[in-house]
Enzyme design. Structure first.
Site, PDB file in Angstrom:
ATOM      1  N   GLY A 184       0.787  -1.219   0.000  1.00  0.00           N
ATOM      2  CA  GLY A 184       0.000   0.000   0.000  1.00  0.00           C
ATOM      3  C   GLY A 184       0.825   1.277   0.000  1.00  0.00           C
ATOM      4  O   GLY A 184       0.308   2.348  -0.296  1.00  0.00           O
ATOM      5  N   GLU A 185       2.082   1.178   0.326  1.00  0.00           N
ATOM      6  CA  GLU A 185       2.917   2.373   0.435  1.00  0.00           C
ATOM      7  C   GLU A 185       3.464   2.792  -0.933  1.00  0.00           C
ATOM      8  O   GLU A 185       4.019   1.974  -1.678  1.00  0.00           O
ATOM      9  CB  GLU A 185       4.082   2.091   1.388  1.00  0.00           C
ATOM     10  CG  GLU A 185       4.898   3.315   1.709  1.00  0.00           C
ATOM     11  CD  GLU A 185       6.029   3.026   2.675  1.00  0.00           C
ATOM     12  OE1 GLU A 185       7.015   3.764   2.625  1.00  0.00           O
ATOM     13  OE2 GLU A 185       5.919   2.059   3.448  1.00  0.00           O
ATOM     14  N   ALA A 186       3.311   4.065  -1.250  1.00  0.00           N
ATOM     15  CA  ALA A 186       3.698   4.584  -2.571  1.00  0.00           C
ATOM     16  C   ALA A 186       5.201   4.431  -2.835  1.00  0.00           C
ATOM     17  O   ALA A 186       5.603   4.140  -3.964  1.00  0.00           O
ATOM     18  CB  ALA A 186       3.292   6.043  -2.701  1.00  0.00           C
TER      19      ALA A 186
END
Length: 95
Positions: free
Chosen positions: A30-32
């Site tokens: 989920g982390e960019a």
């Protein structure tokens, strides 16, 4: 990541088909920042061997490997963001 990406064979595949094959093997975090690193490794591998590359049939990307990688990264990231906008229920309709 580079070693993992080298296990895939992107030759004679479009960038989109290569991206689908690559992303079918795991779930993106989920982390960019993590997505950015994963897609950069994908772009470095796929951008120089897919159908759109200078070695492929379509020859749409630059002969310069760095430029080809940058284009593959930009297109891949854009495809993922557009797909997320289209299919994520948490995104407002008016956006």
């Amino acid at each position: 990541l580079e070693t993992y990406c080298s296990l895939f064979h992107f030759d004679r595949q479009s960038l989109l088909d290569g991206l689908r094959m690559f992303l079918a093997c795991f779930r993106l975090p989920g982390e960019a920042q993590q997505i950015d690193r994963i897609l950069q490794a994908f772009a470095d591998s796929c951008g120089n061997s897919c159908e759109e590359s200078s070695q492929g049939a379509l020859k749409l990307f630059s002969d310069d490997p760095k430029r080809a990688s940058d284009v593959a990264f930009l297109l891949s990231f854009s495809i993922i963001m557009l797909n997320t906008d289209q299919h994520n229920d948490n995104i407002r309709e008016d956006r």
